[in-house]
Design an enzyme around this catalytic site. Structure first.
Site, PDB file in Angstrom:
ATOM      1  CB  SER A   1      -0.946   0.034   1.198  1.00 50.62           C
ATOM      2  OG  SER A   1      -0.185   0.168   2.385  1.00 50.62           O
TER       3      SER A   1
ATOM      4  CE1 TYR B   1      -4.096  -1.317   1.846  1.00 56.07           C
ATOM      5  CE2 TYR B   1      -3.504  -2.698  -0.020  1.00 56.07           C
ATOM      6  CZ  TYR B   1      -3.482  -2.439   1.338  1.00 56.07           C
ATOM      7  OH  TYR B   1      -2.836  -3.299   2.182  1.00 56.07           O
TER       8      TYR B   1
ATOM      9  N   GLY C   1       5.788  -2.254   0.982  1.00 56.92           N
ATOM     10  CA  GLY C   1       5.863  -3.526   0.278  1.00 56.92           C
ATOM     11  C   GLY C   1       6.623  -3.387  -1.032  1.00 56.92           C
TER      12      GLY C   1
END
Length: 146
Positions: free
Chosen positions: A25, A58, A73
């Site tokens: 995200s 997101y 990530g």
């Protein structure tokens, strides 16, 4: 047929962190999310101005007032602290809804403080930029022409 239309944009945020080992995200200061009308966990496109990369992820709300913009990530491989990114959300609208739509664009400075918020008028832009000969769907883009 629905159209994918710009709904909200955070323009030229400065990346403050990149956390490769977080599950994914983009973390954005919740005040910045609110300024653009973006919701937590909303799908966004992130465009890196420095290297041209684009990704979809997101949003996760960050601490209010911290001005955090952190790619998490695998996305952390696509931006480094100091890079400028544009965060874009789209909405699926019918053509009639699209003409009444008012996207919000938030500009920030090098510290991720809001400098300007604009609400765009799709109907006005469409009317002013129609191509000749009744080509209603062809708009003239702003900005430098190659």
């Amino acid at each position: 047929m629905d159209l994918s239309m710009l709904r909200a944009k955070l323009h030229r945020l400065r990346v403050t962190e990149a956390d490769l080992y977080y599950e994914g995200s983009i973390t954005i200061d919740e005040e910045l999310l609110d300024a653009a009308g973006l919701l937590p966990y909303e799908k966004v496109q992130v465009v890196n101005v420095n290297n041209g990369s684009r990704l979809e992820t997101y949003t996760i709300p960050g601490e209010a007032g911290e001005r955090t913009v952190c790619l998490n990530g695998p996305a952390a491989r696509l931006a480094a602290p100091g890079d400028e990114v544009i965060v874009i959300a789209y909405a699926e609208l019918t053509p009639s809804e699209a003409r009444e739509h008012h996207p919000r664009v938030v500009h920030v400075d090098e510290n991720n403080d809001v400098t300007k918020t604009r609400t765009l008028d799709v109907a006005k832009e469409t009317d002013e930029n129609l191509a000749p000969d009744g080509m209603e769907d062809v708009l003239i883009a702003e900005g430098p022409q190659s």
